[in-house]
Design an enzyme around this catalytic site. Structure first.
Site, PDB file in Angstrom:
ATOM      1  N   TYR B 157     -17.740 -15.563 -43.100  1.00  0.00           N
ATOM      2  CA  TYR B 157     -18.593 -16.118 -44.160  1.00  0.00           C
ATOM      3  C   TYR B 157     -20.072 -15.855 -43.835  1.00  0.00           C
ATOM      4  CZ  TYR B 157     -20.471 -19.785 -47.288  1.00  0.00           C
ATOM      5  OH  TYR B 157     -21.150 -20.481 -48.246  1.00  0.00           O
ATOM      6  N   ILE B 190     -24.462 -29.271 -48.448  1.00  0.00           N
ATOM      7  CA  ILE B 190     -24.668 -29.825 -49.796  1.00  0.00           C
ATOM      8  C   ILE B 190     -23.371 -30.498 -50.232  1.00  0.00           C
ATOM      9  CG2 ILE B 190     -25.319 -29.268 -52.189  1.00  0.00           C
ATOM     10  CD1 ILE B 190     -27.571 -28.666 -50.144  1.00  0.00           C
TER      11      ILE B 190
END
Lengths: 76, 251
Positions: B157, B190
Site C-alpha cells: 500500500y 481518518i
C-alpha cells in the site's frame, strides 16, 4: 469536416490556414509539439463531440491522418 | 440539474469515507454538478440519495470499476455529455492491503497497483483532456501518511501511494502550461471504513502519536480537497499536502 478541422489546426497551432496541408506533421512543424498535440485533441474532441482512443491520439501524426481519424469517429 | 450550474466536479470512491465527504462539501456550491463514481451501485445510489434528500439537486452518479479501462472510457463519455467544464477531479477509490512481506500475494500486489497507480494515470489522462478544453482544472490524488513514513505490514500500500507522489510532481510539470494543477493529499488516521479494523489499543497508540491527540474526520480531508479545487488555491501545484494532525507513525 475538413474545413472545420483545418480551422482547429490553424487556431491551436497559431499558424496561417495555408500552412495546414495534408503534409503538416507532428514533431516536424515547430508549433506541433506534445503540448499543442494535447490542445489539438482537446479541441477536436470538443468540437466534433467525440472521444479519441489513445491509439488514435498516438497515430494522429499528420493533418492527413487527423482527417482520416476524425472521419472514422464521425461515422460511428 | 438546476440552471445555475456552470462546472463539474468528479469524485471516485464517492460512496463512502473521504469521497462521500468531498461530494457533500462540493454539493454545497449551487453552481457545481457533482459526479459521484463508485464500483458498488447499491452503495453509490444510497450515498447519492443522502445528498438528494438533503436538498442537493445537482448530483449525478456513475457506477464504474476504475480498474477496467472500458468502464473508465464510459465514465468520460458520461462526463462529456454534460457539456460543462470540469474544474475538479479527486481519485478517492481504493482499498488498503495489509500483509507482512512474506505473506504478500502476487495477485493482490497487482490489484493494489491497478487500484491506486494505473487507475490514477488512466483517469488523469482522460480528465486532463477534458480540462484542457478550458485550460483550467485541478486534479487531486489521495496518498497516505504511510507513503513517506512507511508502516509495518503496509509495504505494498505504501509503495503504491508513494508512486502517486512521483505522478503528482510529473503531471504538475506536464500539465501546468494548460493551467491544470495536480496535487495529492496525504491523510493520516481518518475515521473511515479503511481503518475500522484497527484494534482499539492500536488506535489509542496512533492517537498518542498524533500531535493534535485525536483521529481525523473525513470532512477535515474533504475541506482540503475542496480548497484545492477552488480558485483560492490557484498557485498551488505539484504538492503533497499532509492532513494527519501531526501524526508520527513510529516505525
Amino acid at each position: 469536416m475538413n474545413e472545420k478541422l483545418r480551422n482547429i489546426f490553424a487556431s491551436v497551432l497559431d499558424i496561417p490556414l495555408e500552412e495546414v496541408t495534408d503534409e503538416l506533421a507532428y514533431g516536424q512543424h515547430d508549433k506541433w509539439d506534445s503540448m499543442s498535440h494535447m490542445m489539438l485533441i482537446a479541441d477536436i474532441e470538443s468540437n466534433f463531440d467525440i472521444m479519441i482512443d489513445t491509439d488514435d491520439i498516438i497515430d494522429m501524426s499528420s493533418f492527413a491522418k487527423a482527417q482520416e481519424i476524425v472521419a472514422k469517429y464521425e461515422s460511428e | 440539474m438546476t440552471n445555475s450550474v456552470n462546472h463539474i466536479v468528479v469524485i471516485t470512491g464517492a460512496s463512502s469515507g473521504i469521497g462521500l465527504a468531498v461530494a457533500k462539501k462540493a454539493a454545497l456550491n449551487e453552481q457545481c454538478v457533482v459526479i459521484m463514481v463508485a464500483k458498488n451501485e447499491e452503495k453509490l445510489v444510497a450515498a447519492k440519495s443522502q445528498l438528494v434528500a438533503a436538498g442537493y439537486l445537482n448530483v449525478e452518479h456513475f457506477t464504474a470499476d476504475i480498474t477496467i479501462n472500458e468502464q473508465v472510457t464510459q465514465l468520460f463519455k458520461f462526463i462529456q455529455k454534460i457539456k460543462l467544464p470540469v474544474y475538479g477531479f479527486v481519485h478517492c477509490a481504493g482499498t488498503m492491503y495489509e500483509s507482512p512481506l512474506l505473506m504478500t500475494r502476487d495477485h493482490l500486489v497487482d490489484e493494489q497497483y491497478h487500484q491506486h497507480v494505473k487507475s490514477a494515470i488512466m483517469l488523469a489522462q482522460g480528465i486532463s483532456k477534458i480540462m484542457a478544453r478550458n485550460k483550467s482544472g485541478s486534479i487531486v490524488f489521495i496518498s497516505s501518511v504511510v507513503a513517506q513514513q512507511g508502516s509495518r505490514g503496509q509495504s505494498v500500500y505504501a509503495a503504491m501511494k508513494s508512486a502517486l507522489h512521483g505522478l503528482t510532481a510529473s503531471l504538475a510539470a506536464e500539465l501546468g502550461t494548460m493551467n491544470i494543477r495536480v496535487n495529492a493529499v496525504a491523510p493520516g488516521v481518518i475515521d473511515t471504513a479503511l481503518v475500522a479494523h484497527i484494534p482499539d489499543e492500536k488506535k489509542q497508540q496512533l492517537i498518542k502519536n498524533t500531535a493534535l491527540g485525536r483521529i481525523g474526520q473525513p470532512e477535515e480531508v474533504a475541506d482540503v480537497i475542496n480548497f484545492l479545487f477552488a480558485e483560492e488555491s490557484r498557485f498551488i501545484t505539484g504538492q503533497v499536502i499532509h492532513v494527519d494532525g501531526g501524526l508520527k507513525l513510529g516505525l
